[in-house]
Motif scaffolding. Structure first.
Motif, PDB file in Angstrom:
ATOM      1  N   ASP A 195       4.704  -1.330  18.574  1.00 41.09           N
ATOM      2  CA  ASP A 195       4.680  -2.274  19.687  1.00 41.09           C
ATOM      3  C   ASP A 195       4.775  -3.721  19.221  1.00 41.09           C
ATOM      4  O   ASP A 195       5.325  -4.570  19.923  1.00 41.09           O
ATOM      5  CB  ASP A 195       3.397  -2.085  20.513  1.00 41.09           C
ATOM      6  N   SER A 196       4.257  -4.014  18.036  1.00 43.06           N
ATOM      7  CA  SER A 196       4.202  -5.398  17.575  1.00 43.06           C
ATOM      8  C   SER A 196       5.484  -5.860  16.904  1.00 43.06           C
ATOM      9  O   SER A 196       5.625  -7.042  16.597  1.00 43.06           O
ATOM     10  CB  SER A 196       3.030  -5.570  16.596  1.00 43.06           C
ATOM     11  N   ARG A 247      14.799  -5.741  12.330  1.00 41.35           N
ATOM     12  CA  ARG A 247      13.429  -5.853  12.814  1.00 41.35           C
ATOM     13  C   ARG A 247      13.079  -7.325  12.957  1.00 41.35           C
ATOM     14  O   ARG A 247      13.577  -8.160  12.205  1.00 41.35           O
ATOM     15  CB  ARG A 247      12.446  -5.189  11.848  1.00 41.35           C
ATOM     16  N   ALA A 248      12.206  -7.637  13.923  1.00 45.79           N
ATOM     17  CA  ALA A 248      11.808  -9.015  14.140  1.00 45.79           C
ATOM     18  C   ALA A 248      10.329  -9.091  14.483  1.00 45.79           C
ATOM     19  O   ALA A 248       9.823  -8.326  15.309  1.00 45.79           O
ATOM     20  CB  ALA A 248      12.638  -9.657  15.252  1.00 45.79           C
ATOM     21  N   ASP A 249       9.657  -9.993  13.834  1.00 46.12           N
ATOM     22  CA  ASP A 249       8.267 -10.325  14.140  1.00 46.12           C
ATOM     23  C   ASP A 249       8.283 -11.740  14.681  1.00 46.12           C
ATOM     24  O   ASP A 249       8.237 -12.710  13.935  1.00 46.12           O
ATOM     25  CB  ASP A 249       7.420 -10.225  12.876  1.00 46.12           C
ATOM     26  N   ASN A 278       4.153  -5.606  10.603  1.00 46.22           N
ATOM     27  CA  ASN A 278       4.176  -7.049  10.417  1.00 46.22           C
ATOM     28  C   ASN A 278       4.111  -7.448   8.949  1.00 46.22           C
ATOM     29  O   ASN A 278       4.577  -8.521   8.571  1.00 46.22           O
ATOM     30  CB  ASN A 278       2.998  -7.694  11.153  1.00 46.22           C
ATOM     31  N   GLU A 279       3.565  -6.577   8.103  1.00 44.56           N
ATOM     32  CA  GLU A 279       3.389  -6.919   6.694  1.00 44.56           C
ATOM     33  C   GLU A 279       4.299  -6.153   5.750  1.00 44.56           C
ATOM     34  O   GLU A 279       4.539  -6.596   4.629  1.00 44.56           O
ATOM     35  CB  GLU A 279       1.935  -6.657   6.256  1.00 44.56           C
ATOM     36  N   ASP A 322       4.729   6.094   9.415  1.00 47.43           N
ATOM     37  CA  ASP A 322       3.765   5.288  10.154  1.00 47.43           C
ATOM     38  C   ASP A 322       2.816   4.621   9.169  1.00 47.43           C
ATOM     39  O   ASP A 322       2.493   5.184   8.116  1.00 47.43           O
ATOM     40  CB  ASP A 322       2.966   6.172  11.131  1.00 47.43           C
ATOM     41  N   VAL A 323       2.400   3.417   9.492  1.00 44.04           N
ATOM     42  CA  VAL A 323       1.419   2.697   8.676  1.00 44.04           C
ATOM     43  C   VAL A 323       0.231   2.315   9.549  1.00 44.04           C
ATOM     44  O   VAL A 323       0.406   1.761  10.634  1.00 44.04           O
ATOM     45  CB  VAL A 323       2.025   1.430   8.043  1.00 44.04           C
ATOM     46  N   VAL A 324      -0.971   2.627   9.081  1.00 43.98           N
ATOM     47  CA  VAL A 324      -2.188   2.224   9.761  1.00 43.98           C
ATOM     48  C   VAL A 324      -3.248   1.952   8.704  1.00 43.98           C
ATOM     49  O   VAL A 324      -3.426   2.740   7.764  1.00 43.98           O
ATOM     50  CB  VAL A 324      -2.662   3.294  10.779  1.00 43.98           C
ATOM     51  N   ASP A 325      -3.919   0.822   8.812  1.00 47.33           N
ATOM     52  CA  ASP A 325      -4.988   0.448   7.872  1.00 47.33           C
ATOM     53  C   ASP A 325      -4.556   0.591   6.425  1.00 47.33           C
ATOM     54  O   ASP A 325      -5.247   1.194   5.597  1.00 47.33           O
ATOM     55  CB  ASP A 325      -6.239   1.304   8.130  1.00 47.33           C
ATOM     56  N   ASN A 326      -3.405   0.052   6.121  1.00 45.70           N
ATOM     57  CA  ASN A 326      -2.895   0.036   4.747  1.00 45.70           C
ATOM     58  C   ASN A 326      -2.652   1.429   4.170  1.00 45.70           C
ATOM     59  O   ASN A 326      -2.640   1.618   2.953  1.00 45.70           O
ATOM     60  CB  ASN A 326      -3.833  -0.734   3.813  1.00 45.70           C
ATOM     61  N   HIS A 327      -2.458   2.398   5.045  1.00 49.09           N
ATOM     62  CA  HIS A 327      -2.108   3.741   4.601  1.00 49.09           C
ATOM     63  C   HIS A 327      -0.811   4.168   5.277  1.00 49.09           C
ATOM     64  O   HIS A 327      -0.617   3.963   6.480  1.00 49.09           O
ATOM     65  CB  HIS A 327      -3.216   4.743   4.906  1.00 49.09           C
TER      66      HIS A 327
END
Length: 871
Positions: free
Chosen positions: A221-222, A378-380, A514-515, A569-574
């Motif tokens: 979403d971000s 991709r765009a942030d 984002n990162e 997928d990435v969540v909490d640096n995993h």
């Protein structure tokens, strides 16, 4: 196993000391051990001399000679100031074993302790190399490891690694050329016009009111993703071949068309148009009357040489248009011939949309051309990252010159050809190729942030023939590039930073947060347990810095292959990745006995896992910060032979579908990252190709896919509603089958083009699904449909709301249209849904089902005058 350390993990599981585990039957001699070994040989020799005098002296010489021969034959060097010289090209070719070479004094970084997955001993990280002298060149190439992230401080380092990779490719080419060219010693569901059908009785239709829903369907979403259609709720912008069509979303008034500049075809690139083959046919019209139609027969084909819009991005008052088609025109004007096939093939243009409401104009602000064929963007916010892939031209600058049929090789025997080929490659071809490639990999004279060249393989086989077969087309066949820029930058030039990696393939999947931006590419790896090589997914991570640049950040790998970008997928640096291992795709070591059958028969044809990997802190310093390592994985999902058909991740839950004959729907918990747990499973017929959350808790999911019979044969489009509120007991709330007629086939591009899927949320557990629909009849022109279907979705079930046709059933394979097509997209503004498909745009009110307006882009096209294709 799947991380850079998975071979060590397997050894640890077997109880083998990790640091002492050799790669298969090869030996790795550390420099200090080798020195100690030599001292022992000399001591023994002296003792033998003293005791046995002449006899002892003779024995000592024999032992020393034998020892040196063993070292030479096994090509086990420790890089202590010298390497084994390559054999003379004129001598008979011999196959030498591949060597895993540990780092010597000049190979950095040095071994350092790294973090391993739970319950395994610490392992050491250090670069290994593929080394071979079996061809006309001796080569030494690093294996895929954390060292790849060191990049290059200057062009001289890159030149050295590129030279080795080119030599490796030439070795294989010359060998094949000698083998095959050897010479002896010389001598519609609704109607197009009027109202669409009413919703069927019993439907749970909800009022849409003035709802808005027009953002692009993205993985995260971000992070915004480029698409063929973008809208800000006031104006819509859609790619249509060489044009960007712009219209007012409320009135349907066409404001302007952006036309890409035509190509300079004075060099004869543009082909002559092919004349259409026209048949006169009389068919009943939709009003029951007769009308004459121009039918374009199958022999007719037209595809012009023209630039094409590939993607759009919209942010504040800037529209980014990404196109291709200008590459050859630009390359023709260069003073050198690029090695990258697709050099300057992607055109990035930025337009100012702030004047649309006043002057109706879209002025071009700036543009640039970057390498590669466009893959994704991709765009942030205003920070844009364009991902492209380009193949490498090996033929014209290298292999064509070494082709055995070249005149200078005509009268040479095999050995003479090898000598001449080596001389030509060394003196001219390799330096020229490397120099030109370095020029391609630079921006305004500055070397880009390039990951170090490596063989995308972490472990070596016992026989270099395996690597030769796996990598017979070379280790460096494509360049994956990330070009980053600020779309709101006010400077006159469109400046960008470039980062990338040279890959064995020229394609991959892209995932971004984002990162972090991750490119997943396909390679191979040696699997000790089965004595063979199989497909491996290599993960090249790029750190997205605050200044908008992307730099190589981390690497990792997984056995098997991934399905699409939703598999990551990435969540909490995993990082979580869904992979399918195909055990029927192998390159086995050849048995010595030609009649023997030593290829192991895998117990399972397929295995499906969701693997959890830890992403390092790419802003840290040291080798420990560059390896994406596995920390856990799920159990094998699905029955034997099944593969993933869809995956969807939530924060601590994942949903996955596998399929061969049935559709197991799995709920997997990641509450414990090191031990993902299957909480629930549901087996039903058919399969889903895409899963989409419809409630805030992410426990209700829509699945779009195909129905199937007991043999796994696809029957037609179906939409399923899954309920995983009770994770241990997932259920199928309802399933909607578009048709059950064996004489027709139905499908939706939402099955593979997920941006064409739109779910308009009206409440917590209910909304409207809008997807493209195509129905093809095998027996009649009356059963065809091409348009959209709208479905009401709630806990009560799935019901048809209405359909939006974009072409008459009888015109399915008729007419005269522009060679390009509009994207199959939909969006909702003020309770009115707009759909685009083929060559038309339609707008309907969601509640009244009334058609408000429409645009037919090719209404005035004439088959007798214009170049065109049928619908």
């Amino acid at each position: 196993m799947s991380s850079v350390q998975d071979d060590d993990l397997r050894q640890a599981e077997k109880g083998m000391p990790v640091e002492e585990a050799p790669p298969l039957n090869s030996r790795v001699i550390e420099p200090n051990n080798r020195t100690k070994s030599r001292k022992n040989v000399w001591i023994i020799s002296i003792i033998l001399i003293v005791i046995f005098l002449i006899v002892g002296l003779t024995t000592g010489l024999v032992v020393s000679s034998k020892r040196q021969n063993e070292i030479s034959n096994n090509s086990l060097t420790a890089n202590e100031g010298g390497t084994k010289p390559a054999p003379s090209p004129s001598s008979p070719k011999t196959s030498e074993p591949t060597t895993a070479v540990p780092p010597g004094p000049t190979d950095t970084p040095t071994d350092t302790e790294t973090t391993s997955p739970p319950n395994t001993p610490p392992v050491k990280e250090g670069p290994l190399f593929y080394e071979s002298s079996s061809g006309i060149f001796q080569v030494k190439i690093p294996l895929f490891s954390s060292s790849s992230m060191r990049g290059y401080s200057d062009a001289s380092e890159l030149k050295k690694d590129l030279t080795e990779a080119v030599k490796f490719r030439i070795n294989r080419f010359v060998e094949q050329s000698n083998t095959y060219l050897s010479r002896p010693v010389s001598g519609e569901v609704g109607t197009e016009d009027g109202l669409a059908p009413e919703a069927p009785a019993g439907s749970a239709s909800s009022a849409a009111g003035d709802v808005d829903d027009f953002d692009t369907n993205t993985v995260e979403d971000s992070i915004d993703e480029g698409d063929f259609l973008k809208t800000n709720g006031v104006y819509a912008f859609a790619a249509y071949g060489q044009y960007v069509v712009v219209w007012d979303v409320k009135t349907g008034e066409q404001i302007i068309n952006i036309t890409l500049p035509s190509l300079n075809t004075t060099d004869g690139v543009a082909p002559e148009p092919i004349e259409p083959y026209v048949i006169e046919d009389s068919t009943g019209g939709s009003d029951g009357g007769e009308r004459n139609l121009q039918v374009i027969a199958d022999e007719y084909y037209y595809w012009p040489v023209a630039p094409t819009v590939q993607s759009l991005l919209l942010h504040q008052d800037r529209l980014v248009v990404i196109a291709n088609g200008y590459g050859q025109m630009i390359r023709n004007e260069l003073d050198y011939l690029p090695v990258l096939y697709d050099a300057f093939s992607t055109n990035v243009r930025i337009y100012d949309i702030s004047q649309l409401g006043t002057t109706g104009e879209l002025p071009l602000v700036k543009e640039t051309h970057i390498h590669g064929n466009f893959d994704s963007v991709r765009a942030d916010g205003n920070k844009v990252h364009v991902v492209t892939f380009s193949g490498l031209d090996w033929w014209s600058p290298v292999e064509q010159q070494l082709y055995r049929y070249q005149s200078q090789f005509q009268d040479l025997d095999d050995d003479e050809y090898m000598v001449a080929a080596r001389q030509l490659a060394e003196d001219e071809l390799i330096p020229n190729f490397v120099s030109r490639l370095i020029q391609d990999l630079s921006v305004n004279g500055e070397l880009a942030n390039i990951a170090r060249v490596s063989m995308w393989q972490k472990r070596l086989s016992t026989d270099s023939k395996i690597e030769d077969r796996v990598w017979e087309n070379g280790i460096m066949n494509g360049f994956a590039q990330v070009a980053s820029f600020d779309m709101l930058d006010t400077s006159s030039d469109l400046t960008y930073s470039m980062s990338g990696t040279l890959m064995p393939t020229s394609w991959g999947y892209t995932y971004s947060t984002n990162e972090t931006l991750v490119i997943a590419g396909q390679g191979w790896d040696w699997i000790e347990e089965v004595n063979g090589s199989r497909q491996t997914t290599y993960l090249q991570g790029f750190a997205l810095l605050d200044n908008g640049e992307a730099i190589p950040g981390a690497v990792g790998s997984l056995d098997g292959s991934i399905l699409n970008e939703y598999s990551v997928d990435v969540v909490d640096n995993h990082l979580r990745v869904a992979v399918t291992i195909r055990n029927d795709l192998w390159v086995f070591e050849e048995a010595e006995d030609a009649n023997a059958t030593e290829d192991p028969a895998p117990t399972l044809r397929t295995e499906n896992y969701i693997v959890v990997l830890e992403i390092p802190d790419t802003n840290g310093s040291g080798v420990n910060d560059t390896v994406i390592r596995e920390v856990g994985r799920s159990q094998n999902l699905g029955e034997d032979g099944e593969v993933f058909t869809s995956v969807r991740f939530s924060d601590k839950i994942a949903y996955a579908v596998t399929f061969e004959r049935t559709d197991p729907f799995y709920v997997i918990s990641f509450a414990n990252r090191t031990s993902p747990e299957v909480l629930g499973e549901l087996k039903i017929s058919g399969f889903s190709s895409y899963l989409h959350f419809i409630n805030d808790a992410n426990t209700l999911l829509l699945g779009v896919g195909q129905g199937a019979n007991e043999d796994g044969l696809a029957l037609g489009l179906q939409v399923s509603l899954f309920n995983a509120t009770t994770a241990t007991e997932p259920s199928l709330l309802d399933r909607y089958a578009v048709e059950l007629d064996k004489n027709v086939y139905s499908s939706s591009s939402a099955e593979w083009d997920f941006k064409s899927f739109r779910y308009v949320k009206l409440g917590e557990n209910y909304g409207i699904l809008v997807i493209p629909l195509r129905i093809d009849s095998y027996t009649s022109t009356e059963g065809n449909f091409d348009g959209f279907i709208l479905l009401d979705v709630s806990l009560d079930g799935i019901f048809e709301r209405f359909t939006i046709p974009h072409v008459n059933s009888t015109d399915f394979r008729l007419g005269c249209y522009y060679w390009a097509q509009l994207p199959e997209r939909s969006f909702v503004v003020g309770g009115n849904v707009t759909t685009t498909k083929g060559h038309s745009i339609r707008n309907y009110n969601l509640d009244s089902r009334e058609r408000l307006w429409g645009i037919d882009l090719d209404a005035d096209r004439d088959i007798q005058q214009d170049q065109c294709i049928y619908w």
